[in-house]
Structures are given as C-alpha cells and as structure tokens.
Design a protein around this motif. Structure first.
Motif, mmCIF file in Angstrom:
data_model
loop_
_atom_site.group_PDB
_atom_site.id
_atom_site.type_symbol
_atom_site.label_atom_id
_atom_site.label_comp_id
_atom_site.label_asym_id
_atom_site.label_seq_id
_atom_site.Cartn_x
_atom_site.Cartn_y
_atom_site.Cartn_z
ATOM 1 N N THR A 46 0.830 -1.211 0.000
ATOM 2 C CA THR A 46 0.000 0.000 0.000
ATOM 3 C C THR A 46 0.865 1.262 0.000
ATOM 4 O OG1 THR A 46 -1.757 -1.155 1.174
ATOM 5 C CG2 THR A 46 -1.815 1.245 1.228
ATOM 6 N N LEU A 47 1.896 1.268 0.834
ATOM 7 C CA LEU A 47 2.792 2.429 0.883
ATOM 8 C C LEU A 47 3.533 2.611 -0.437
ATOM 9 C CD1 LEU A 47 4.264 2.197 4.485
ATOM 10 C CD2 LEU A 47 2.670 3.903 3.609
ATOM 11 N N GLY A 48 3.850 1.516 -1.104
ATOM 12 C CA GLY A 48 4.508 1.608 -2.408
ATOM 13 C C GLY A 48 3.628 2.302 -3.439
ATOM 14 N N ILE A 49 2.353 1.978 -3.424
ATOM 15 C CA ILE A 49 1.403 2.628 -4.327
ATOM 16 C C ILE A 49 1.298 4.115 -3.996
ATOM 17 C CG2 ILE A 49 -1.034 2.763 -4.993
ATOM 18 C CD1 ILE A 49 -1.108 -0.328 -4.481
ATOM 19 N N MET A 50 1.184 4.419 -2.724
ATOM 20 C CA MET A 50 1.088 5.819 -2.296
ATOM 21 C C MET A 50 2.354 6.584 -2.684
ATOM 22 S SD MET A 50 -0.633 5.198 1.443
ATOM 23 C CE MET A 50 -0.404 6.865 1.994
ATOM 24 N N TRP A 51 3.522 5.949 -2.526
ATOM 25 C CA TRP A 51 4.787 6.595 -2.875
ATOM 26 C C TRP A 51 4.849 6.902 -4.372
ATOM 27 C CZ3 TRP A 51 8.747 4.387 -5.945
ATOM 28 C CH2 TRP A 51 9.874 5.188 -6.064
ATOM 29 N N ARG A 52 4.488 5.924 -5.218
ATOM 30 C CA ARG A 52 4.530 6.157 -6.667
ATOM 31 C C ARG A 52 3.598 7.284 -7.090
ATOM 32 N NH1 ARG A 52 5.153 0.761 -6.493
ATOM 33 N NH2 ARG A 52 2.945 0.305 -6.700
ATOM 34 N N GLU A 53 2.389 7.292 -6.556
ATOM 35 C CA GLU A 53 1.440 8.339 -6.922
ATOM 36 C C GLU A 53 1.901 9.707 -6.441
ATOM 37 O OE1 GLU A 53 -2.401 7.102 -5.543
ATOM 38 O OE2 GLU A 53 -2.576 5.573 -7.102
ATOM 39 N N THR A 54 2.443 9.770 -5.248
ATOM 40 C CA THR A 54 2.938 11.048 -4.713
ATOM 41 C C THR A 54 4.118 11.551 -5.529
ATOM 42 O OG1 THR A 54 2.221 10.379 -2.510
ATOM 43 C CG2 THR A 54 3.769 12.201 -2.625
ATOM 44 N N ARG A 55 5.027 10.650 -5.873
ATOM 45 C CA ARG A 55 6.176 11.017 -6.704
ATOM 46 C C ARG A 55 5.726 11.503 -8.081
ATOM 47 N NH1 ARG A 55 9.072 6.075 -8.740
ATOM 48 N NH2 ARG A 55 7.180 6.189 -9.951
ATOM 49 N N ASP A 56 4.775 10.801 -8.699
ATOM 50 C CA ASP A 56 4.269 11.208 -10.015
ATOM 51 C C ASP A 56 3.629 12.591 -9.958
ATOM 52 O OD1 ASP A 56 5.113 8.793 -11.028
ATOM 53 O OD2 ASP A 56 3.099 7.910 -11.150
ATOM 54 N N ASP A 66 5.855 23.980 -17.886
ATOM 55 C CA ASP A 66 6.921 23.889 -18.884
ATOM 56 C C ASP A 66 6.322 23.618 -20.252
ATOM 57 O OD1 ASP A 66 8.622 24.178 -16.773
ATOM 58 O OD2 ASP A 66 9.352 22.105 -16.785
ATOM 59 N N ARG A 67 6.712 24.424 -21.211
ATOM 60 C CA ARG A 67 6.232 24.242 -22.579
ATOM 61 C C ARG A 67 6.829 22.948 -23.134
ATOM 62 N NH1 ARG A 67 4.143 27.751 -26.458
ATOM 63 N NH2 ARG A 67 4.335 29.433 -24.952
ATOM 64 N N GLY A 68 5.997 22.147 -23.717
ATOM 65 C CA GLY A 68 6.457 20.928 -24.341
ATOM 66 C C GLY A 68 6.630 19.747 -23.408
ATOM 67 N N TYR A 69 6.316 19.927 -22.128
ATOM 68 C CA TYR A 69 6.444 18.805 -21.198
ATOM 69 C C TYR A 69 5.350 17.785 -21.483
ATOM 70 C CZ TYR A 69 6.343 16.067 -16.921
ATOM 71 O OH TYR A 69 6.343 15.033 -16.028
ATOM 72 N N ARG A 70 5.744 16.560 -21.636
ATOM 73 C CA ARG A 70 4.780 15.493 -21.906
ATOM 74 C C ARG A 70 4.246 14.968 -20.582
ATOM 75 N NH1 ARG A 70 5.569 9.970 -25.251
ATOM 76 N NH2 ARG A 70 3.376 9.649 -25.624
ATOM 77 N N ARG A 71 3.010 15.246 -20.313
ATOM 78 C CA ARG A 71 2.401 14.907 -19.024
ATOM 79 C C ARG A 71 2.060 13.433 -18.911
ATOM 80 N NH1 ARG A 71 0.778 19.954 -20.341
ATOM 81 N NH2 ARG A 71 1.030 21.548 -18.751
ATOM 82 N N ASN A 72 1.955 12.984 -17.708
ATOM 83 C CA ASN A 72 1.545 11.624 -17.419
ATOM 84 C C ASN A 72 0.069 11.497 -17.785
ATOM 85 O OD1 ASN A 72 0.654 9.251 -16.167
ATOM 86 N ND2 ASN A 72 2.188 9.444 -14.555
ATOM 87 N N ALA A 73 -0.262 10.536 -18.615
ATOM 88 C CA ALA A 73 -1.636 10.369 -19.085
ATOM 89 C C ALA A 73 -2.613 10.077 -17.961
ATOM 90 C CB ALA A 73 -1.696 9.248 -20.122
ATOM 91 N N ARG A 74 -2.153 9.520 -16.875
ATOM 92 C CA ARG A 74 -3.029 9.188 -15.746
ATOM 93 C C ARG A 74 -3.612 10.430 -15.103
ATOM 94 N NH1 ARG A 74 -0.403 5.799 -11.086
ATOM 95 N NH2 ARG A 74 0.186 4.635 -12.929
ATOM 96 N N TYR A 75 -2.890 11.541 -15.132
ATOM 97 C CA TYR A 75 -3.319 12.731 -14.417
ATOM 98 C C TYR A 75 -3.756 13.874 -15.322
ATOM 99 C CZ TYR A 75 -1.109 10.228 -10.643
ATOM 100 O OH TYR A 75 -0.778 9.265 -9.729
ATOM 101 N N THR A 76 -4.059 13.592 -16.565
ATOM 102 C CA THR A 76 -4.542 14.640 -17.456
ATOM 103 C C THR A 76 -6.045 14.509 -17.638
ATOM 104 O OG1 THR A 76 -4.070 13.299 -19.387
ATOM 105 C CG2 THR A 76 -2.382 14.886 -18.724
ATOM 106 N N LEU A 77 -6.672 15.610 -17.953
ATOM 107 C CA LEU A 77 -8.127 15.609 -18.169
ATOM 108 C C LEU A 77 -8.450 15.416 -19.620
ATOM 109 C CD1 LEU A 77 -9.054 18.586 -15.868
ATOM 110 C CD2 LEU A 77 -9.233 16.166 -15.355
#
Length: 77
Positions: A46-56, A66-77
């Motif tokens: 559980t902590l590993g999942i929380m750590w990955r999400e917090t880091r992301d 930042d212009r041109g930064y490719r965002r993580n698809a999980r957190y885009t609308l």
C-alpha cells in the motif's frame, strides 16, 4: 501557493513514505510470525502505491507550466 511550491511538499511526502517503507521492510526481514509478515507485506504494498502516486504528482506539478512537457496520461483531463 503555486504548483511548483506544492511539488516540494509532494517530494517531502514521497520521501517520508519511502522511509516508512524501508522501516517496515526491515521489520519484515526480522519477523517470524506469519500473521505479522502478511500484515507488513500488505502495508508495504500500500505504501509503495502511495509513494509512486505522490512522486508522479510531484513531477507533474514541477513541470506543469513547462512548454512541451509530456504529461503523465493518468493525471490529465
């Protein structure tokens, strides 16, 4: 508060989660009780999942403007 400032808090939280995970992994190595080992394994997962999400989220907030930064698809609308 800007997203860049918020990313610092996310980084600190991710570091705290990582430290706690390391402590629990040490306890897991020393534990001989099977029930305790199962509980520790579940908590570490559980902590590993929380750590990955917090880091992301920290990375996303750091580079949000930042212009041109490719965002993580999980957190885009």
């Amino acid at each position: 508060m800007t997203l860049l400032e918020l990313s610092v808090d996310y980084r600190a939280s991710a570091a705290a989660l990582r430290e706690r995970t390391a402590l629990l992994e040490q306890q897991l190595e020393q534990s001989r009780d099977e029930a305790e080992r199962l509980m520790l394994t579940d908590r570490i997962r559980t902590l590993g999942i929380m750590w990955r999400e917090t880091r992301d989220l920290a990375v996303l907030c750091e580079h949000y403007y930042d212009r041109g930064y490719r965002r993580n698809a999980r957190y885009t609308l």
